[in-house]
Every structure is written in structure tokens, then in C-alpha cells.
Design a protein around this motif. Structure first.
Motif, PDB file in Angstrom:
ATOM      1  N   SER A   1       0.845  -1.203   0.000  1.00  0.00           N
ATOM      2  CA  SER A   1       0.000   0.000   0.000  1.00  0.00           C
ATOM      3  C   SER A   1       0.874   1.243   0.000  1.00  0.00           C
ATOM      4  O   SER A   1       2.010   1.209   0.496  1.00  0.00           O
ATOM      5  N   VAL A   2       0.274   2.317  -0.580  1.00  0.00           N
ATOM      6  CA  VAL A   2       0.995   3.572  -0.641  1.00  0.00           C
ATOM      7  C   VAL A   2      -0.013   4.707  -0.376  1.00  0.00           C
ATOM      8  O   VAL A   2      -1.181   4.613  -0.753  1.00  0.00           O
ATOM      9  N   LEU A   3       0.390   5.763   0.309  1.00  0.00           N
ATOM     10  CA  LEU A   3      -0.442   6.921   0.622  1.00  0.00           C
ATOM     11  C   LEU A   3       0.064   8.114  -0.166  1.00  0.00           C
ATOM     12  O   LEU A   3       1.271   8.449  -0.101  1.00  0.00           O
ATOM     13  N   LEU A   4      -0.869   8.716  -0.906  1.00  0.00           N
ATOM     14  CA  LEU A   4      -0.553   9.921  -1.671  1.00  0.00           C
ATOM     15  C   LEU A   4      -1.292  11.083  -1.017  1.00  0.00           C
ATOM     16  O   LEU A   4      -2.540  11.145  -1.069  1.00  0.00           O
ATOM     17  N   ALA A   5      -0.562  11.958  -0.380  1.00  0.00           N
ATOM     18  CA  ALA A   5      -1.168  13.084   0.354  1.00  0.00           C
ATOM     19  C   ALA A   5      -1.362  14.278  -0.570  1.00  0.00           C
ATOM     20  O   ALA A   5      -0.481  14.605  -1.382  1.00  0.00           O
ATOM     21  N   CYS A   6      -2.478  14.909  -0.426  1.00  0.00           N
ATOM     22  CA  CYS A   6      -2.798  16.091  -1.242  1.00  0.00           C
ATOM     23  C   CYS A   6      -2.441  17.332  -0.414  1.00  0.00           C
ATOM     24  O   CYS A   6      -3.326  17.996   0.189  1.00  0.00           O
ATOM     25  N   GLY A   7      -1.185  17.600  -0.314  1.00  0.00           N
ATOM     26  CA  GLY A   7      -0.699  18.727   0.454  1.00  0.00           C
ATOM     27  C   GLY A   7      -1.045  18.583   1.917  1.00  0.00           C
ATOM     28  O   GLY A   7      -1.174  17.476   2.447  1.00  0.00           O
ATOM     29  N   ASP A   8      -1.240  19.812   2.503  1.00  0.00           N
ATOM     30  CA  ASP A   8      -1.531  19.819   3.922  1.00  0.00           C
ATOM     31  C   ASP A   8      -2.908  20.409   4.194  1.00  0.00           C
ATOM     32  O   ASP A   8      -3.160  21.027   5.223  1.00  0.00           O
ATOM     33  N   VAL A   9      -3.824  20.282   3.210  1.00  0.00           N
ATOM     34  CA  VAL A   9      -5.174  20.818   3.366  1.00  0.00           C
ATOM     35  C   VAL A   9      -5.888  20.002   4.404  1.00  0.00           C
ATOM     36  O   VAL A   9      -5.903  18.750   4.317  1.00  0.00           O
ATOM     37  N   VAL A  10      -6.557  20.733   5.328  1.00  0.00           N
ATOM     38  CA  VAL A  10      -7.243  20.026   6.403  1.00  0.00           C
ATOM     39  C   VAL A  10      -8.691  19.744   6.027  1.00  0.00           C
ATOM     40  O   VAL A  10      -9.153  18.608   6.129  1.00  0.00           O
ATOM     41  N   SER A  11      -9.424  20.729   5.607  1.00  0.00           N
ATOM     42  CA  SER A  11     -10.849  20.548   5.291  1.00  0.00           C
ATOM     43  C   SER A  11     -11.094  20.991   3.848  1.00  0.00           C
ATOM     44  O   SER A  11     -11.469  22.151   3.563  1.00  0.00           O
ATOM     45  N   PRO A  12     -10.819  20.187   2.893  1.00  0.00           N
ATOM     46  CA  PRO A  12     -11.002  20.552   1.493  1.00  0.00           C
ATOM     47  C   PRO A  12     -12.500  20.638   1.150  1.00  0.00           C
ATOM     48  O   PRO A  12     -13.316  19.918   1.707  1.00  0.00           O
ATOM     49  N   MET A  13     -12.763  21.497   0.193  1.00  0.00           N
ATOM     50  CA  MET A  13     -14.142  21.607  -0.280  1.00  0.00           C
ATOM     51  C   MET A  13     -14.343  20.628  -1.431  1.00  0.00           C
ATOM     52  O   MET A  13     -15.369  19.951  -1.500  1.00  0.00           O
ATOM     53  N   ILE A  14     -13.420  20.576  -2.338  1.00  0.00           N
ATOM     54  CA  ILE A  14     -13.465  19.643  -3.462  1.00  0.00           C
ATOM     55  C   ILE A  14     -12.057  19.096  -3.627  1.00  0.00           C
ATOM     56  O   ILE A  14     -11.073  19.846  -3.598  1.00  0.00           O
ATOM     57  N   VAL A  15     -12.020  17.767  -3.842  1.00  0.00           N
ATOM     58  CA  VAL A  15     -10.741  17.084  -4.092  1.00  0.00           C
ATOM     59  C   VAL A  15     -10.921  16.245  -5.335  1.00  0.00           C
ATOM     60  O   VAL A  15     -11.887  15.458  -5.451  1.00  0.00           O
ATOM     61  N   PHE A  16      -9.968  16.390  -6.226  1.00  0.00           N
ATOM     62  CA  PHE A  16     -10.065  15.640  -7.477  1.00  0.00           C
ATOM     63  C   PHE A  16      -8.686  15.063  -7.763  1.00  0.00           C
ATOM     64  O   PHE A  16      -7.686  15.790  -7.819  1.00  0.00           O
TER      65      PHE A  16
END
Length: 830
Positions: free
Chosen positions: A49-64
Motif C-alpha cells: 500500500s501507498v499513501l498519496l497526500a494532497c498537500g496539507d489541506v485540512v478541510s477541502p471543499m473539493i478534491v479531485f
């Protein structure tokens, strides 16, 4: 143009295109200055398994999330989230198991196809403004290396041959590196440095290359090791090496002690292991690496050869050793002190001969004061006898390779007390003379030898016990012999003397007399029992008296030799008796004169009465003595009275009564046969001396005695004749028709002579004669016959005195003897 710069330009152009969707959605276009960009590289491992983090955003409104694979410019949607819900595209299964949590993309069971570029577009609110961030992630999928596969071009090479080993992996993210190892039981794991990548080239193999080989492949993800593979190098055999237990060597090779266990081991390095054959003096004795001799013997000394064979290569080598077996002599060391220098010195001999190598011996007075002088097998040490104290001890040490410690032999030197004792005895019936000298004890033992009266040495020298045997000789009587005894601890020799003496005898009485019939004892005394003297008695006829003689009895009491004569007889036993003693150097005799006297003759005897009793089976005898003289009894004799012919003169007299008391003058004698006429005589006895026999007489009949036996016999004959005649007459009468002539003849004669008158005595005697003859046939004697026998006795029957004037009286006729008239009348009935 830089490839990285170009790629960034492409990403930015793509983002500008994707920006349209969010700006339209919010009804306004966001300026580029408010957009955030980040790039990073992430490595993942396939199937993990691998984790790809989308920066350091805590509460995103939209993630794509979108993915552009390697070599493509077209992004593909992967997952989207509006902050509340999320959705993953089905086509994302080629990437693995994709999950979107908040803004982080998690891929489990990562696939190799997931290697490429991931972009995360996120809208979030920050300080009342909506902002957009772009994150570019290059995902590199790493593949672990697979288990390597090891190969050899030859796993059993012969030594010095090349071997190539190759290690390969099916997959693994480069760069893949290789390492090599060899494992042996002795050395463990040994790394191999001469390998190049996945190749190990052994240009010339040797036995040191043998072992279990493995190769290990590793990259930045993992490492894997191959299965073991054994490299078996064929070689040998090398030259064998022989070891011997227990280990002992000499200048020639190995050595062993007799009777111990010997183990010989042969080792010749070889692969496959060597096959061993043992030879003893060129003869095969064993097969195997170890040759065990449980109890080695001295005869097994020799050359032992070990032959090693490599049956695979058909090669062989051999080596040999010399094995020497040491053995002890038999028994134990012996310490012998002996006299030397004519008994003035003492020679200590220590002997233990035999064995291999010879035993090393040395004399010491104590273990601490060792004498450095030593010899092999035997050693002799000389000491002056006068310098040695009685009871001094000496020790002999024996050394030998087969002994764990020295053997010890001890001896003490001493002289016995007292003095020698000597004696002389005769042997083999006095044929030989044996001189014996004894003086027991001492160490060394006392030396003895004999000297005669002329100082000549007899025989040889002996220790403790010396016997000299010589032939008996009467000239040796009175000669003296000397026994000499010498010992190194004595200044002078001791002596003892023996004088040879002939025997000496004495008798208790030289003259002995006695009356016949008595016993007598003759006594002879041997004064000293010289040389085992033998004593014999000789009788009056100069004959040796044997112990089994009936008349004599020999008895020995200490030095007395007694001869007893039993029931002596006059003249026969009188004479000179001799007692003789004999030994090896002489003899002696003593004499006894024995006189056996006869008792005086008793008085004569005459018969005064000799008469039959009633039935003629007993007689009554009376007698009288005439003259003077002693007497002890009477003897009555008898024999059959018949006419004295030459043959009858030899008839012996039978004793019918003896031991009659001398005061008795009559005797009744029974046991007579009525049909026999006896003659009697009587003799007086004085102990053993008998007087002259009396006159010989026959018994007379008692007065008025008829002859009933004769008459009875005649009457019995008449009765028998009468009965017989009646039976004959009856037979003739009944059978007169068959025998008419006999009938007429008999009855006519009977008629003419039917009666006969007897009127004269002569006729009476004639008539009675057949009866008398009949009586003689049945055994009764007639009067006439008795008278003739008595009248015709020979003069020799009356020996011992004058002829007896009194003859047996003739019986007078009595009324019974008168003639009898008898008339016989016979009547025959036809």
C-alpha cells in the motif's frame, strides 16, 4: 531543452485546462496568482500500500485526483470528493485497491500500472477566500527481487577442473545486486568476493571450494537468497597418514606393549572417502579405516601398510610403518644371594632374563640411594661377607618400557641360628647307606658337604640339605663322617659328626627250661637302633621265623623283640634259638638255650570189667592202676575186633573218651553198633605223657542173656516162609487144570511126608540152621562167630603188656537154648 522543464510546462498547461471546471462552478474565474503548486516523488512497492497526500489541506471543499501513466499525456480521473462524499472510478482498479479518505489517496495492493503521475486538485477556503491547490506526485512502483535461481555447469568436478556458477532472478527493480556465500560444517558461512554480479567462475577447482553455495539478490526493496547447491570436488586419495594408539615411538617407528590394545588409524584425504586395506608383512589382514588388535602379541611385530583407494577415480596411494612390540620376561625379577670366593664374599645376583628390549637392572640399598651402575637382564654385586650385618636388606630395581613403574625385588641376608644336624640311615634292605645333613634357613642358604674319616670330600656341595648315598660295607663299622656347613656371614665353617656303629644285642635269659605243652617267651633287646637295624629270630633248626608262623608269635616293643612259643613239645622244640640284628655296617647275634622237658610216665592200667549193657549199644568199663606215678587223666580207645590179618593190623584206634578225671575208675561208653564186635583198651595220661596201653579186651555179654535177635530172626524167617508157601499152594490149587503135573507132584509128596518128628538135638540144630543163616543175613552176629573172632586176636592187639590170661568167657547154655520140637502140618484143599 531540459526534459524536466518541458514536463512542468505540460503539467501547467493541463492544469489551466482543468481550472475551467471549478471556476465555472463558482461563477468566477480565480486568478493564477492564488493557485498553489507542489511537486514530489513518491515510491511505492508493488503489492503493498501507498499513501498519496494532497498537500496539507485540512478541510477541502473539493478534491479531485487524476492519473497520467508513463508515456501518455491524457490524464484519467481516479477519485473525487466534495468534502462529504467520495467516489473512485472503476477504471482505477488497474492501479490497485484505491480509497480516498479526506484528501489522501490510499492505494492498496499496488500494481505496476500505477507507476506514473498523479495530480491532486483541491479547493479549500482560507481566510474567507476560496483557494485552489495543485499537487503533482510522481509515483514510482518498485518491484521486489524474486528468489534467485543458482546453476552450476558441473556440480561434481574433478579437482583442477573449471566450474561456472550463474545466479539469476526473474524480476526486481534495478539495480539488482548479487552476493555469494559458501557454507561448510567446519568453517560455517564464508562470503565469496571473487564473484562478478550473478556469475562465479572457478577456473581451477580444488578441495577448498567444496561446500554449499548460495547467491543473494537484493535491490532497494528487498533481498532474496537462492537454495543451497553443493559443489562436490572429486580428488584424492592423498598419501595416507597412520596414527597409532597408544602413541609411543622409537627410532624405528611406533611401539606397543604386549597384551595391550593397539588401534591403528589410516587417514588419506579423498572425495569420495578412501577405501582402506591393511597389510601385515605384505599379507592382507583387515579392511577398514581402523585396524584394532585387542591384545597384541610379540609375534605381531613387523611392517604394517595402509592402502587407500578412490574407487571413483580408481586411484590409490599407500604408506607403511614399523610397529615394534615390547614384552616383559616371564615371571618377576629374582634376587639370589650366593656365596663367593670360598664363602668369604657375598654375591648378589639379580636376574630377569628375556623380554624385548632387555630389562634394565640395578642394585640399591634404598630407593633414594640408587646405584648408578646398571646392566640389562642380569646384574651381580659383590660384598665382603665380614662387612655385612646379619639381616641387611638389598633391593633390585627393574626398568622396562612395558612397566608403568619399576618392578622391585628385595632380599635380606641372614645366617640361621644353631648348628647343622646329621644322621645316617640304611635303605633298600641295608643295601645302601644314606648320610643326611640338614641346616635349614638362612639367605643365602647354608652350604653343606660331607667328609669321611680320611678327610676326603664325598659327593658335591648342597644347600640346606645334603644326602650322600653309598654301598653298605661291614668295614665301615666304627668309622666317623663329618658334615661341613659354611655361610658368607660366618667366619668359620660349622661341623657335625656321625659314627657308624654295628648293632648290639642282649637277651633277657640265655637259658630257659619248661615242661612240654606250656608257652614260653624269649626276649631280645637291641641296645641302640643303629642305622635302622633289622632284627630276626631263628628257631632251633636255624630257620628264620616268619611273622605268619602258627607256632610262633613275634612281638616288638620299642627296642625289645620277643618270640613266643605256644604249646611246646618235648624234643621237637628244644634247642638253641638265635636273635640276630643286621644293619648296613655289621651284625650281631644273641642265643637262648631252650629245654622242653617231658612229664614222667604215668602208672600202667588194667581192665577189670568190660561188659555189654542190655541192648549191646553200651558197655560198662572198669579199670585199675598198677604202680606209682603222677597222672592227670585217662584215655579210652576202641576199634573193630576181627581176625588179625596183615591188612587189619593197620586199623587205627579211635578215642571214645578222654579227659577222664584221674580219680575215676569206671566209665560207660555208648554209641555202639549191636551188630559189630569191638575191642577196647585204656591208657593213663600225665599231661602230655601217656603210659603203656592196657590189655585189649572185647565186651562180654551180661549174665542170662539169650540171643533175642537170633531167635527173632528165625521166627521172622519161618513166618515169611509159611506165608509164601500158602500163597504158592493157593495158586496151584486154583490153577490145577493149567498145571496138573505140578499139582499132582506137590500134593502127592505132601501126603507122604506130611509129618516129620524131631527128636534129637542134632536135628534141632539142623532145623534151626536156616534160621541162623537168616539172622546173619539181616545183620545179627552169631555166637560161634563171636567166639572165633575173640579166639583169633593177634598178639599185636595187646601191645603194651603181657598176654592177657583172661579170655572172654563163652556163654553157658540156658533153658532158652534147649532143643525145641516143632511139628508143621500143611493141609491142601483142592
Amino acid at each position: 531543452m531540459d526534459y524536466g522543464l518541458a514536463r512542468n510546462v505540460q503539467f501547467r498547461s493541463l492544469l489551466k485546462i482543468i481550472y475551467i471546471l471549478p471556476t465555472v462552478a463558482y461563477g468566477q474565474l480565480l486568478p493564477l496568482e492564488d493557485t498553489k503548486y507542489e511537486e514530489q516523488v513518491v515510491k511505492g512497492v508493488r503489492d503493498r500500500s501507498v499513501l498519496l497526500a494532497c498537500g496539507d489541506v485540512v478541510s477541502p471543499m473539493i478534491v479531485f485526483w487524476s492519473f497520467t501513466r508513463q508515456g501518455s499525456l491524457i490524464p484519467r480521473a481516479v477519485a473525487i470528493s466534495n468534502g462529504l462524499d467520495s467516489k473512485v472510478e472503476k477504471s482505477s482498479v488497474v492501479l490497485g485497491d484505491v480509497t480516498l479518505r479526506n484528501s489522501t489517496l490510499e492505494i492498496e495492493n499496488l500494481k505496476k500500472a500505477a507507476e506514473g503521475h498523479f495530480m491532486c486538485q483541491v479547493m479549500y477556503e482560507e481566510e474567507g477566500e476560496i483557494k485552489v491547490a495543485y499537487y503533482y506526485i510522481e509515483l514510482i512502483v518498485l518491484v521486489p527481487v524474486s528468489k534467485p535461481f543458482l546453476q552450476m555447469n558441473d556440480s561434481t568436478p574433478v579437482e583442477d577442473m573449471p566450474v561456472l556458477m550463474v545466479c539469476t532472478v526473474k524480476e526486481g527493480t534495478p539495480p539488482v545486486e548479487f552476493s555469494w556465500q559458501r557454507y561448510t560444517n567446519r568453517d560455517g558461512v564464508i562470503p565469496i568476493t571473487e564473484a562478478v554480479g550473478g556469475f562465479l567462475n572457478l577456473t581451477s577447482t580444488n578441495r577448498t571450494h567444496m561446500g554449499w553455495y548460495t547467491c543473494t539478490a537484493h535491490n532497494e526493496v528487498n533481498s532474496q537468497t537462492s537454495d543451497q547447491m553443493y559443489l562436490d570436488v572429486i580428488y584424492g586419495p592423498d598419501e595416507p597418514v597412520i596414527s597409532v594408539e597408544p602413541f609411543a615411538v622409537n627410532q624405528h617407528g611406533f611401539l606397543a606393549n604386549e597384551q595391550e590394545e593397539v588401534i591403528m588409524t589410516c587417514l588419506a584425504l579423498s572425495n569420495p572417502p578412501s577405501h582402506y586395506i591393511w597389510f601385515y608383512n605384505s599379507s592382507q589382514v583387515h579392511s577398514g579405516q581402523k585396524y584394532v588388535i585387542p591384545r597384541i602379541l610379540r609375534t605381531q611385530t613387523g611392517i604394517y601398510t595402509c592402502l587407500a583407494q578412490n574407487l571413483h577415480l580408481n586411484t590409490r596411494t599407500q604408506t607403511a610403518i614399523i610397529l615394534t612390540v615390547y614384552y616383559l620376561p616371564q615371571g618377576k625379577p629374582s634376587c639370589i644371594p650366593l656365596p663367593a670366593a670360598n664363602f668369604r664374599d657375598l654375591a648378589l645376583h639379580c636376574l630377569w632374563q628375556g623380554g624385548f628390549p632387555p630389562v634394565r637392572l640395578q642394585w640399591v640399598k634404598s630407593r633414594k640411594e640408587a646405584n648408578h651402575m646398571a646392566t640389562y637382564s642380569n646384574i651381580t654385586q659383590i660384598y665382603r661377607g665380614m662387612d655385612i650385618h646379619n639381616g641387611t636388606s638389598y633391593t633390585c630395581l627393574a626398568s622396562h618400557p612395558a612397566l608403568k613403574k619399576d618392578a622391585v625385588c628385595r632380599t635380606s641376608v641372614w645366617v640361621p641360628g644353631g648348628s647343622p644336624s646329621c644322621s645316617a640311615v640304611a635303605t633298600k634292605k641295608n643295601e645302601f647307606l644314606m648320610l643326611t645333613c640338614d641346616w635349614a634357613g638362612g639367605e643365602p642358604r647354608v652350604t653343606l658337604w660331607w667328609r669321611d674319616w680320611r678327610d676326603h670330600v664325598l659327593g658335591g656341595l648342597k644347600q640346606s640339605h645334603n644326602i650322600f648315598v653309598m654301598k653298605s660295607n661291614t668295614t665301615l663299622g666304627g668309622k666317623e663322617f663329618t658334615c661341613m656347613a659354611a655361610h658368607p656371614l660366618r667366619a668359620k665353617a660349622a661341623k657335625c659328626h656321625v659314627r657308624l656303629e654295628p648293632p648290639r644285642l642282649v637277651v633277657e635269659r640265655s637259658k630257659v627250661s619248661l615242661f612240654e605243652g606250656n608257652g614260653v617267651q624269649l626276649a631280645c633287646h637291641l641296645l641302640t637302633a643303629y642305622l635302622g637295624s633289622e632284627v630276626f629270630w631263628y628257631n632251633n633248626k636255624n630257620q628264620v621265623i616268619r611273622s605268619d608262623a602258627k607256632k610262633y608269635r613275634l612281638q616288638k616293643e620299642t627296642a625289645w623283640f620277643n618270640l613266643t612259643l605256644q604249646d611246646t613239645e618235648w624234643m621237637k622244640d628244644s634247642g638253641i634259638y638265635r636273635c640276630t640284628a643286621i644293619n648296613a655296617v655289621g651284625n650281631a647275634s644273641a642265643f637262648v638255650n631252650l629245654q622242653v622237658k617231658k612229664y614222667p610216665t604215668p602208672p600202667n592200667v588194667t581192665i577189670s570189667k568190660l561188659m555189654y549193657m542190655r541192648h549191646r549199644t553200651e558197655v560198662e568199663l572198669e579199670w585199675q592202676t598198677q604202680g606209682s606215678g603222677n597222672l592227670t587223666g585217662f584215655v579210652v580207645q576202641r576199634r573193630e575186633a576181627k581176625k588179625a590179618t596183615k591188612k587189619q593190623l593197620d586199623i587205627s584206634w579211635e578215642i571214645v573218651a578222654s579227659d577222664i578225671d584221674p580219680d575215676i575208675r569206671d566209665q560207660k561208653l555208648g554209641g555202639l553198633d549191636p551188630a559189630m564186635v569191638y575191642a577196647f583198651r585204656i591208657l593213663a595220661v600225665n599231661h602230655r605223657t601217656t603210659g603203656h596201653p592196657s590189655e585189649v579186651k572185647t565186651p562180654a555179654d551180661p549174665p542170662f542173656n539169650a540171643y533175642p535177635a537170633v531167635i527173632g530172626a528165625a521166627v521172622a524167617g519161618m513166618i515169611v516162609a509159611t506165608i509164601t508157601s500158602l500163597l504158592v499152594f493157593q495158586y496151584i490149587v486154583r490153577n490145577r487144570e493149567n498145571n496138573p503135573r505140578l499139582h499132582d507132584l506137590l500134593f502127592r509128596m505132601a501126603g507122604a511126608e506130611a509129618r516129620e518128628h524131631i527128636s534129637t538135638p542134632e536135628d534141632a540144630e539142623t532145623a534151626v540152621r536156616p534160621d541162623v543163616e537168616a539172622s546173619e543175613q539181616v545183620g545179627e552176629p552169631s555166637t560161634a562167630a563171636s567166639g572165633e573172632t575173640l579166639a583169633e586176636l593177634s598178639p599185636e592187639d595187646t601191645t603194651g603188656g603181657p598176654e592177657d590170661p583172661e579170655a572172654a568167657p563163652t556163654p553157658k547154655p540156658t533153658a532158652v537154648d534147649d532143643p525145641v520140637n516143632v511139628t508143621i502140618t500143611v493141609t491142601a484143599t483142592p
